[in-house]
Design a protein around this motif. Structure first.
Motif, short mmCIF file in Angstrom:
data_model
loop_
_atom_site.label_atom_id
_atom_site.label_comp_id
_atom_site.label_asym_id
_atom_site.label_seq_id
_atom_site.Cartn_x
_atom_site.Cartn_y
_atom_site.Cartn_z
N LEU A 123 0.85 -1.21 0.00
CA LEU A 123 0.00 0.00 0.00
C LEU A 123 0.87 1.24 0.00
O LEU A 123 0.65 2.19 -0.76
CB LEU A 123 -0.93 0.00 1.23
N GLU A 124 1.89 1.22 0.85
CA GLU A 124 2.77 2.39 0.95
C GLU A 124 3.51 2.62 -0.37
O GLU A 124 3.64 3.76 -0.83
CB GLU A 124 3.76 2.21 2.10
N ALA A 125 3.95 1.53 -0.99
CA ALA A 125 4.70 1.67 -2.24
C ALA A 125 3.86 2.33 -3.33
O ALA A 125 4.38 2.99 -4.22
CB ALA A 125 5.18 0.30 -2.71
N LEU A 126 2.54 2.14 -3.25
CA LEU A 126 1.65 2.72 -4.25
C LEU A 126 1.06 4.05 -3.78
O LEU A 126 0.18 4.62 -4.43
CB LEU A 126 0.53 1.73 -4.61
N GLY A 127 1.53 4.54 -2.63
CA GLY A 127 1.11 5.87 -2.17
C GLY A 127 -0.14 5.90 -1.34
O GLY A 127 -0.74 6.96 -1.14
N PHE A 128 -0.57 4.74 -0.83
CA PHE A 128 -1.77 4.69 -0.01
C PHE A 128 -1.41 4.67 1.47
O PHE A 128 -0.42 4.06 1.88
CB PHE A 128 -2.59 3.44 -0.31
N ALA A 129 -2.27 5.29 2.26
CA ALA A 129 -2.19 5.15 3.72
C ALA A 129 -2.94 3.88 4.11
O ALA A 129 -3.86 3.46 3.38
CB ALA A 129 -2.83 6.36 4.39
#
Ligand SMILES: [Zn+2]
Length: 362
Positions: A123-129
């Motif tokens: 998730l973080e790698a794709l910019g999501f919290a």
């Protein structure tokens, strides 16, 4: 996806959907600065992330999301220690909305550790919290698919959805190796024929029993994309080499169901022999996948009978598994429980007998 924070968004721009094997993962990440006032922002190339995204020992990309199709990402989790072979993993999928309007959705949650080892990093790698994740759909209740439901719900606040008939299995709890999976309930039970909106697209829930009673397929009819979990298995996983279909009449119906669907992209959760992992395409290969699945399930009794016959008419499960797994580098000890299930079914119709530790042909 848009959380209004204006922080850097990372978009994966690699082309890993093609070419499986050790050289996959050669793409690169681009960090894109975005906020509400700036739709096209500064881009910069950042080094390809290695740790903690890759389990080199098993050639398993972990929290590193691999682009499979537009808005569909594969995330792999190793299955050590329960299924500790180099070529075995579970594929989880993250569905995102390319327009950025709808929340991302996970398909399956992996094993108990997966929330922290792969899902949150992806998730973080794709910019999501973490709180961007609102829903995780389980293809079925098994420990490598629903094993991190509790941790993921705790970490993100997401809902857990599962096929109605696999709901009771979650309530019983389970184990994965040394890790306990506590009893828990789903937030929503899904029925075949329901249409659910996942990351901005409509998906149809397809009943696919046989591997488990409540196994479901998740089908994007418009694009011909079907997530199948473990519901159809060709010749079985690379570890076990035999398909796990405890209810064969139901499994055969499921195969007929899939063959009748306009599927162009089949996304199973494991590498099933003899097909490539995670993505079977085009439709003609999908039909072959279904036909191989049918043949595997229709011939297993004769293969078991022949293995016992060749051992002199009576054999232990270890000997039988060695014979069944002899032609390919499988791990017979992992195939044994599945084979025992089939032998019990053969015993029920008087084809074999089980005494002490031997199976005898009748
Ligand atoms: Zn399963």
């Amino acid at each position: 996806m848009a959380d209004g924070s204006g922080r850097a968004k990372r978009m994966y721009t690699g082309s890993d959907g093609e070419g499986w094997g050790p050289n996959r993962g050669g793409g690169e990440f681009r960090a894109t600065e975005q906020d509400e006032h700036q739709s096209i922002g500064r881009t910069e190339t950042v080094p390809h992330p290695v740790s903690p995204f890759r389990d080199e020992a098993r050639d398993v990309a972990t929290g590193h999301p691999i682009a499979i199709l537009p808005g569909i990402w594969e995330i792999r989790e190793s299955l050590a220690p329960a299924f500790d072979t180099p070529e075995t993993w579970v594929s989880l999928f993250l569905i995102t909305d390319p327009t950025g309007h709808a929340s991302p959705v996970m398909i399956d949650t992996g094993v108990p550790r997966s929330t922290h080892t792969v899902i949150l990093p992806a998730l973080e790698a794709l910019g999501f919290a973490p709180s961007d994740l609102k829903v995780a759909v389980n293809t079925h209740s098994h420990h490598d698919h629903a094993g991190s439901n509790v941790q993921l719900r705790e970490a993100t606040g997401c809902q857990i959805w599962i096929g109605r008939l696999d709901g009771p299995a979650l309530l019983r709890g389970d184990r994965f190796g040394p890790d306990e999976i506590p009893p828990h309930s789903a937030d929503r039970l899904l029925d075949g024929g329901e249409i659910v909106n996942l990351a901005g697209r409509d998906y149809e829930i397809i009943d696919m029993p046989g591997h488990s009673p409540g196994s479901i397929g998740i089908f994007d009819r418009e694009r011909g994309i079907l997530f199948t979990g473990d519901a159809i298995q060709a010749r079985g996983t690379t570890t076990q080499g035999v398909p796990g279909a405890s209810n064969r009449p139901a499994y055969r119906n499921t195969l007929a169901t899939v063959r009748a669907l306009p599927v162009e992209h089949l996304l199973p959760a494991h590498a099933y022999l003899p097909f490539p992992p995670a993505h079977v395409t085009p439709g003609s290969e999908v039909h072959r996948y279904v036909d191989v699945s049918r043949e595997a399930i229709d011939t297993i009794d004769d293969r078991l009978a022949s293995a016992i016959r060749n051992a002199g008419g009576s054999a232990t499960i270890a000997k039988i598994a060695d014979t069944i797994c002899a032609d390919q580098p499988r791990t017979p000890v992992l195939a044994a429980p599945i084979l025992t299930d089939y032998l019990n079914q053969m015993a029920a119709v008087g084809r074999v007998r089980h005494d002490a530790d031997h199976w005898t042909l009748l």
